[in-house]
Design an enzyme around this catalytic site. Structure first.
Site, short mmCIF file in Angstrom:
data_model
loop_
_atom_site.label_atom_id
_atom_site.label_comp_id
_atom_site.label_asym_id
_atom_site.label_seq_id
_atom_site.Cartn_x
_atom_site.Cartn_y
_atom_site.Cartn_z
N ARG A 157 56.33 48.07 32.09
CA ARG A 157 55.87 48.42 33.43
C ARG A 157 54.48 47.66 33.67
O ARG A 157 54.03 47.78 34.73
CB ARG A 157 55.37 50.15 33.54
N HIS A 158 53.94 47.15 32.62
CA HIS A 158 52.68 46.58 32.72
C HIS A 158 52.74 45.12 33.58
O HIS A 158 51.71 44.71 34.08
CB HIS A 158 51.81 46.43 31.37
N HIS A 198 47.47 46.22 27.71
CA HIS A 198 48.18 46.76 29.20
C HIS A 198 48.01 45.51 30.13
O HIS A 198 48.72 45.43 31.03
CB HIS A 198 47.30 47.95 29.53
N THR A 244 25.00 39.04 28.53
CA THR A 244 25.78 40.55 28.77
C THR A 244 27.33 40.45 28.62
O THR A 244 28.14 41.38 28.50
CB THR A 244 25.72 40.76 30.27
N ASP A 267 26.87 30.39 27.10
CA ASP A 267 25.84 29.72 27.64
C ASP A 267 24.80 29.65 26.37
O ASP A 267 24.92 30.40 25.28
CB ASP A 267 25.23 30.23 28.99
N ARG A 297 23.72 40.16 23.84
CA ARG A 297 22.59 40.88 23.97
C ARG A 297 23.07 42.48 24.10
O ARG A 297 22.35 43.26 23.92
CB ARG A 297 21.61 40.86 25.27
N CYS A 307 28.06 35.29 26.92
CA CYS A 307 26.71 34.92 27.38
C CYS A 307 25.86 36.23 27.04
O CYS A 307 26.33 36.82 26.14
CB CYS A 307 26.97 34.89 29.10
N ARG A 338 52.25 45.71 37.25
CA ARG A 338 50.86 45.80 37.59
C ARG A 338 50.17 44.39 37.60
O ARG A 338 49.37 43.91 38.28
CB ARG A 338 50.25 46.77 36.80
C1 RB5 Z 1 21.16 34.35 31.04
O1 RB5 Z 1 19.82 34.96 30.71
C2 RB5 Z 1 21.94 35.34 31.38
O2 RB5 Z 1 21.84 35.75 32.54
C3 RB5 Z 1 23.47 35.20 31.39
O3 RB5 Z 1 23.75 34.86 29.76
C4 RB5 Z 1 24.33 36.29 31.35
O4 RB5 Z 1 24.13 37.33 30.84
C5 RB5 Z 1 24.81 36.48 32.86
O5 RB5 Z 1 25.78 37.29 33.23
#
Ligand code: RB5
Length: 149
Positions: free
Chosen positions: A133-134, A99, A68, A9, A110, A66, A137
């Protein structure tokens, strides 16, 4: 070198550009599923497009970025057959390949810098699945296969 699918994104766009350069320099064939500019957009669209492309290949591999890495991983893991792993270091990248046979790597722009992201990616792409074994699972991850006692 294998084909690598990549998508982001807006919050992962800059890191995606850096990783594309890194992967191309290594000889990978990189397919970008968007976004195409750093303007605000909705990450699930790009997660779903990439997962469809990964699933269309016998041993497809993808990278989702993205802010996070969390939203991308939640969306990607809705697809049966996708095992998307959010990794913040090389240990996780190695372990999830060995695994979990993860086929999609999720990164947060970020969270990790470009150098660490490149290193995580190299480990993810360079580590083989252990099997054994993996596999039992992994098969149990699908709700249709899991038997709850
Ligand atoms: C965008 O601001 C942010 O929410 C997106 O990139 C992401 O981190 C969502 O999980």
């Amino acid at each position: 070198m294998a084909r690598i699918h990549i998508a982001s994104d807006h919050a992962g766009y800059a890191l995606k550009q850096e990783l594309k350069q890194h992967l191309t320099a290594q000889g990978h064939d990189v397919t970008d599923h968007g976004c195409d500019a750093p303007a605000s957009c909705d990450y699930p669209h790009f997660a779903h497009s990439l997962c469809e492309a990964v699933l269309a290949e016998p041993d497809g591999r993808g990278i989702l970025i993205c802010g996070t890495g969390i939203g991308m991983s939640i969306a990607a893991n809705r697809h049966e057959g996708i095992r998307a792993a959010l990794c913040t270091n090389e240990f996780l990248a190695r372990a999830t390949r060995m695994h979990n046979n993860a086929n999609v790597l999720c990164l947060g722009e970020r969270v990790v810098g470009a150098g660490l992201a490149a290193s995580i990616t190299d480990v993810f792409l360079g580590t083989e699945y252990e099997g054994g074994r993996h596999q039992r699972r992994i098969d149990l991850i699908e709700l249709s296969a899991a038997k709850h006692a």
